[in-house]
Design a protein around this motif. Structure first.
Motif, PDB file in Angstrom:
ATOM      1  N   PHE B  66       0.848  -1.189   0.000  1.00 20.76           N
ATOM      2  CA  PHE B  66       0.000   0.000   0.000  1.00 20.76           C
ATOM      3  C   PHE B  66       0.880   1.234   0.000  1.00 20.76           C
ATOM      4  O   PHE B  66       1.910   1.267   0.689  1.00 20.76           O
ATOM      5  CB  PHE B  66      -0.906   0.029   1.243  1.00 20.76           C
ATOM      6  N   VAL B  67       0.481   2.229  -0.793  1.00 25.22           N
ATOM      7  CA  VAL B  67       1.140   3.531  -0.768  1.00 25.22           C
ATOM      8  C   VAL B  67       0.076   4.542  -0.352  1.00 25.22           C
ATOM      9  O   VAL B  67      -0.985   4.611  -0.978  1.00 25.22           O
ATOM     10  CB  VAL B  67       1.720   3.914  -2.139  1.00 25.22           C
ATOM     11  N   ARG B 112      -6.314   2.192  -7.555  1.00 18.65           N
ATOM     12  CA  ARG B 112      -6.470   3.441  -6.808  1.00 18.65           C
ATOM     13  C   ARG B 112      -7.700   3.276  -5.919  1.00 18.65           C
ATOM     14  O   ARG B 112      -8.826   3.535  -6.334  1.00 18.65           O
ATOM     15  CB  ARG B 112      -6.644   4.590  -7.798  1.00 18.65           C
ATOM     16  N   GLU B 113      -7.436   2.794  -4.707  1.00 15.35           N
ATOM     17  CA  GLU B 113      -8.551   2.454  -3.818  1.00 15.35           C
ATOM     18  C   GLU B 113      -9.293   3.711  -3.388  1.00 15.35           C
ATOM     19  O   GLU B 113     -10.519   3.721  -3.307  1.00 15.35           O
ATOM     20  CB  GLU B 113      -8.022   1.694  -2.602  1.00 15.35           C
ATOM     21  N   LEU B 120      -1.134  -2.189  -4.435  1.00 13.38           N
ATOM     22  CA  LEU B 120      -0.358  -2.815  -5.508  1.00 13.38           C
ATOM     23  C   LEU B 120      -0.223  -4.315  -5.249  1.00 13.38           C
ATOM     24  O   LEU B 120      -0.018  -4.734  -4.108  1.00 13.38           O
ATOM     25  CB  LEU B 120       1.061  -2.229  -5.600  1.00 13.38           C
ATOM     26  N   VAL B 121      -0.313  -5.093  -6.314  1.00 16.40           N
ATOM     27  CA  VAL B 121      -0.077  -6.539  -6.215  1.00 16.40           C
ATOM     28  C   VAL B 121       1.120  -6.866  -7.099  1.00 16.40           C
ATOM     29  O   VAL B 121       1.107  -6.609  -8.310  1.00 16.40           O
ATOM     30  CB  VAL B 121      -1.315  -7.346  -6.647  1.00 16.40           C
ATOM     31  N   ARG B 145       3.866   0.507   2.586  1.00 22.31           N
ATOM     32  CA  ARG B 145       3.786  -0.646   3.494  1.00 22.31           C
ATOM     33  C   ARG B 145       3.724  -1.950   2.712  1.00 22.31           C
ATOM     34  O   ARG B 145       2.987  -2.075   1.739  1.00 22.31           O
ATOM     35  CB  ARG B 145       2.530  -0.554   4.363  1.00 22.31           C
ATOM     36  N   ASN B 146       4.509  -2.931   3.171  1.00 22.61           N
ATOM     37  CA  ASN B 146       4.429  -4.292   2.629  1.00 22.61           C
ATOM     38  C   ASN B 146       3.515  -5.105   3.544  1.00 22.61           C
ATOM     39  O   ASN B 146       3.904  -5.464   4.643  1.00 22.61           O
ATOM     40  CB  ASN B 146       5.839  -4.901   2.582  1.00 22.61           C
ATOM     41  N   GLU B 147       2.296  -5.381   3.089  1.00 24.34           N
ATOM     42  CA  GLU B 147       1.329  -6.128   3.903  1.00 24.34           C
ATOM     43  C   GLU B 147       1.162  -7.568   3.414  1.00 24.34           C
ATOM     44  O   GLU B 147       0.148  -8.217   3.672  1.00 24.34           O
ATOM     45  CB  GLU B 147      -0.034  -5.409   3.909  1.00 24.34           C
ATOM     46  N   SER B 148       2.193  -8.049   2.691  1.00 21.81           N
ATOM     47  CA  SER B 148       2.075  -9.368   2.045  1.00 21.81           C
ATOM     48  C   SER B 148       1.736 -10.491   3.024  1.00 21.81           C
ATOM     49  O   SER B 148       1.022 -11.427   2.676  1.00 21.81           O
ATOM     50  CB  SER B 148       3.373  -9.708   1.314  1.00 21.81           C
ATOM     51  N   ASP B 149       2.246 -10.422   4.246  1.00 17.81           N
ATOM     52  CA  ASP B 149       2.000 -11.494   5.208  1.00 17.81           C
ATOM     53  C   ASP B 149       0.609 -11.423   5.835  1.00 17.81           C
ATOM     54  O   ASP B 149       0.148 -12.379   6.446  1.00 17.81           O
ATOM     55  CB  ASP B 149       3.040 -11.449   6.342  1.00 17.81           C
TER      56      ASP B 149
END
Lengths: 125, 369
Positions: B66-67, B112-113, B120-121, B145-149
């Protein structure tokens, strides 16, 4: 898992049927189930002389190509040309119409050294 | 046989759905550092289910970033090839992250939420590299933020995919193609994006990691067939969607890969790598990623097989290849020198010393009737 008693087996998951001085070779039910969806079989050339363990054919699924090794030394005398039109015979009838090639043995005693059905069942658990 | 049957299990990561895959009888294989299902029953059956009904894929290995902040759109516009300014709220687009030489680092989809909030994926194998690259360029005041987990992700694809969604979420509309929506369902934040990697109608669904298996099972209970990476690869190749690391790489530009449509060279301020692309566009390409189809029957084409001119000179190698389950023909992608890249050009593919003729054809190989 279907492991017919009258056949011999290798640890590479091939089966061997002895008939006089010739053997027929295919892959086991366990092997075809692991591979799934056989889409191509590359047959060996007739007349080729091979040592035991030589890669002579290739069975291909959607995802991977797997070598098939000749289990005993000898001369390739026939490949199963039905597999060119319908490679899925390896899946549907692995011990029958899905056979892959035939070998004229250099030494018939070599077959005795291969696994019997109970030993192969032990291998695949 | 033994070489293909004995699998080396050097697993690094597992998605939260891994125990469910094993329970469902999946064959698990390492892919991009993840232990993933390659198939459950049969790649051909799973492929066909997606083309004719609906299939579900675990894509939790992919990365979710997420940005956030004022100017998130403008910053990403300077970093990625496509034009973020074209996106309305809730809209998504395919885009590409380039190195300074114009080579591909990763391809991704961004949504663009909301104003100043972009989702982003990214590809599984590139999560760390992408994050490091983006962090290097991140201006003050923006939050990356990396929210992959934290997310489980699954792609539901096929002509019946929309009906399954309606069954599970009555009254919740699916966004239009390439769009996204987020909502709260019984206290849980969910996201759905009308995108995919199969050429079929469908969507990508995101839930918390903890609830991923339960959602995957609910889609299966509603009629989706669980599908592995094998079918995902054959489906995407039939519609010529590139796979990063195979068809895309740092040594090829997106123009060479045929992705010029997703590179806006006119946008103000350019983007990382845009000058190289502009030069390349002006000077002309030397090679292009083309679609190759066998002209007859043959051993399945696969990545890294040599491509030869009809005169017998090696000119390239395949970047991807498969015996197409839908078309029953050998199909492949390869970067070819321009003089071999015209539609209708003939080449030979070398499979273990045997040559099979292939023709350059128009993309994609497969089109919905």
């Amino acid at each position: 898992m279907n492991v017919p008693d009258h056949l011999r087996y290798t640890s590479d998951h091939e089966w061997i049927l002895l008939d006089g001085d010739t053997v027929t070779v295919g892959i086991t039910d366990h092997a075809q189930e692991e591979l799934t969806d056989v889409v191509f079989v590359e047959l060996p050339e007739n007349g080729r002389t091979c040592d035991a363990g030589d890669p002579v054919a290739v069975v291909e699924s959607v995802k991977a190509a797997s070598d098939i090794y000749i289990p005993v030394a000898g001369e390739i005398v026939e490949g199963n040309i039905d597999l060119e039109a319908d490679p899925s015979l390896v899946n549907t009838d692995p011990y029958g119409a899905g056979w892959i090639f035939k070998v004229r043995l250099k030494d018939a005693a070599a077959v005795d050294a291969l696994m019997d059905a109970s030993a192969y069942k032990g291998l695949i658990g | 046989m033994s070489r293909s049957l004995s699998r080396v299990n050097n697993t690094i990561h597992e998605t939260p759905l891994a125990p469910l895959h094993i329970e469902l009888g999946a064959k698990m294989v390492p892919f991009a550092g993840w232990n993933m299902p390659v198939q459950y029953t049969s790649i051909i059956d799973e492929h066909t289910a997606v083309r004719e009904h609906a299939g579900i894929f675990d894509i939790s290995h992919m990365g979710q970033f997420f940005v956030e902040g004022d100017g998130a759109e403008a910053w990403l516009n300077s970093l990625l090839t496509n034009n973020v300014a074209k996106l309305g709220l809730g809209e998504g687009q395919y885009s590409i992250m380039l190195n300074e030489q114009g080579g591909v680092i990763d391809d991704l989809i961004l949504y663009r939420e909301a104003e100043g909030r972009i989702f982003l994926v990214v590809n599984a194998s590139m999560i760390d590299e992408d994050f490091a690259w983006m962090s290097k360029y991140l201006p003050e005041g923006l939050n990356l933020r990396n929210e992959s987990d934290q997310w489980a992700a699954m792609a539901v694809q096929g002509p019946h995919a929309a009906a399954l969604f309606a069954e599970l979420f009555p009254g919740q509309p699916l966004p239009p193609r390439n769009g996204m929506a987020s909502w709260t369902h019984e206290g849980e934040l969910l996201m759905v994006c009308s995108t995919g990697y199969t050429g079929e109608e469908g969507y990508e669904f995101f839930s918390s990691s903890a609830n991923g298996s339960a959602w995957f099972q609910r889609f299966i209970d509603a009629g989706a067939k669980p599908c592995g990476l094998g079918a995902r690869d054959s489906l995407r190749l039939e519609v010529c969607y590139p796979l990063n690391g195979s068809d895309l790489s740092p040594s090829h530009t997106p123009l060479e890969a045929g992705l010029g449509f997703f590179c806006d060279l006119e946008k103000e301020g350019g983007f990382v790598g845009s000058e190289i692309l502009a030069d390349q566009k002006r000077d002309g390409l030397q090679k292009r990623l083309v679609a190759l189809k066998y002209t007859g029957r043959g051993a399945p084409p696969r990545a890294h097989y040599g491509v030869f001119s009809k005169e017998g000179e090696q000119i390239s190698e395949l970047t991807s290849g498969v015996l197409s389950p839908s078309l029953r023909e050998g199909i492949a992608l390869a970067y070819l020198p321009l003089d071999h890249a015209k539609i209708g050009s003939l080449v030979d593919v070398d499979v273990r010393g045997r040559r099979f003729e292939a023709k350059v054809v128009k993309k994609p190989f497969y089109k919905k009737a």
